[in-house]
Design a protein around this motif. Sequence first.
Motif, mmCIF file in Angstrom:
data_model
loop_
_atom_site.group_PDB
_atom_site.id
_atom_site.type_symbol
_atom_site.label_atom_id
_atom_site.label_comp_id
_atom_site.label_asym_id
_atom_site.label_seq_id
_atom_site.Cartn_x
_atom_site.Cartn_y
_atom_site.Cartn_z
ATOM 1 N N GLU A 85 -63.023 -46.071 57.878
ATOM 2 C CA GLU A 85 -61.445 -45.471 58.535
ATOM 3 C C GLU A 85 -61.273 -44.367 57.665
ATOM 4 O O GLU A 85 -61.587 -44.431 56.242
ATOM 5 N N HIS A 131 -58.012 -43.327 56.374
ATOM 6 C CA HIS A 131 -56.716 -44.176 56.523
ATOM 7 C C HIS A 131 -55.717 -43.626 57.561
ATOM 8 O O HIS A 131 -54.891 -44.429 58.515
ATOM 9 N N GLY A 183 -59.551 -41.588 64.956
ATOM 10 C CA GLY A 183 -60.508 -42.536 64.271
ATOM 11 C C GLY A 183 -60.134 -44.142 64.632
ATOM 12 O O GLY A 183 -60.879 -45.118 64.943
ATOM 13 N N HIS A 184 -58.638 -44.256 64.470
ATOM 14 C CA HIS A 184 -58.153 -45.715 64.640
ATOM 15 C C HIS A 184 -58.303 -46.205 66.067
ATOM 16 O O HIS A 184 -58.825 -47.115 66.551
ATOM 17 N N ARG A 201 -62.247 -47.045 66.843
ATOM 18 C CA ARG A 201 -62.427 -48.068 66.358
ATOM 19 C C ARG A 201 -62.028 -49.206 66.819
ATOM 20 O O ARG A 201 -62.841 -50.305 67.290
ATOM 21 N N TYR A 259 -52.551 -49.984 62.778
ATOM 22 C CA TYR A 259 -52.939 -51.368 62.802
ATOM 23 C C TYR A 259 -52.739 -52.171 63.680
ATOM 24 O O TYR A 259 -53.233 -53.390 63.831
ATOM 25 N N ILE A 294 -62.198 -54.153 58.242
ATOM 26 C CA ILE A 294 -61.469 -53.132 58.594
ATOM 27 C C ILE A 294 -60.992 -52.503 57.148
ATOM 28 O O ILE A 294 -60.125 -52.855 56.319
ATOM 29 N N ASN A 354 -63.506 -45.621 54.728
ATOM 30 C CA ASN A 354 -65.018 -45.397 54.725
ATOM 31 C C ASN A 354 -65.831 -45.711 53.442
ATOM 32 O O ASN A 354 -66.861 -45.891 53.326
ATOM 33 N N PHE A 383 -66.083 -43.719 60.395
ATOM 34 C CA PHE A 383 -65.451 -42.689 61.310
ATOM 35 C C PHE A 383 -64.847 -41.695 60.390
ATOM 36 O O PHE A 383 -63.994 -41.962 59.653
#
Length: 275
Positions: A41, A43, A48-49, A52, A108, A212, A215, A242
């Motif tokens: 990720e 953050h 991206g979250h 994923r 999250y 999780i 990157n 991602f």
Amino acid sequence: MTLSLAAALLAAGCATGGGGPAAASAGLLEAGKPQVLLLGEVHDNAEGHKLRYALLRERVEAGWRPAIVMEQFDREQQDVLSKAQKGCLDAQCVIRVAGGARWDWQLYYPVIQLALTHQLPLVAGNLSRADASRVVRDGVSATFDPQSIKDYRLDQPLPAAVTSAQRQEIVSGHCNMLPEMMVGGMVNAQVARDIWMAKIIRDQQPRDVVLIAGNGHVRNDIGVGYWLRQGTPALTVRSVAFVERGPGGRFDSQYDSIQAVAPQTRDDPCQQVKK
């Protein structure tokens, strides 16, 4: 109604590391059916979250039951996290009981809720700031037991390729303004985090695991993927990044697969470093 990863990628208009969204979905979900899936990720990148989570949800709803190791929880918080997972009815409760101030927890929330819904173990994977400070002061082996020091050869100098690449990432990540005297300790702290995540992942065996994490942590060449391959028995590991990739960006040697996402709008981080 479940939205497949391929549909999610198409809806987001997202480029992939090769073959288009449908090919990426098939490759990520099926390739080798890895025992360990490392999901990266940026953050704060919301897109991206979402992508994923779509990938992870699709695999779980197809029957996969991994433990979920999360960088966002410090390993010392495992007892608190396990109790929260047993006693909480929703992810917001888990976040309230076991979360801290370092993360944007709403990003999250879906992953934590997925774990609660399907009774997947949540595992704390990060090094606390206190332990990271010990590593900066005393060296990369400072927080490990004798067996781990032996397993990961921490009684020897770290591989030069690992330290060199980590150094480059840390210096550039701090806008080339980090005082030289701080670089070595920060490299050691980053390496210690990666080794701890690799160790914690191995501790979950024979259960499959998804990690999780950022990157940088899920890299095959210097991150958790590298350290997982130093131990035995051999595990099937697949890393997915991602990334906010601009024109000409090359990440292919660092990960098994890449999903490019649109850059998140944010203030210039180098202004904060300057302050």
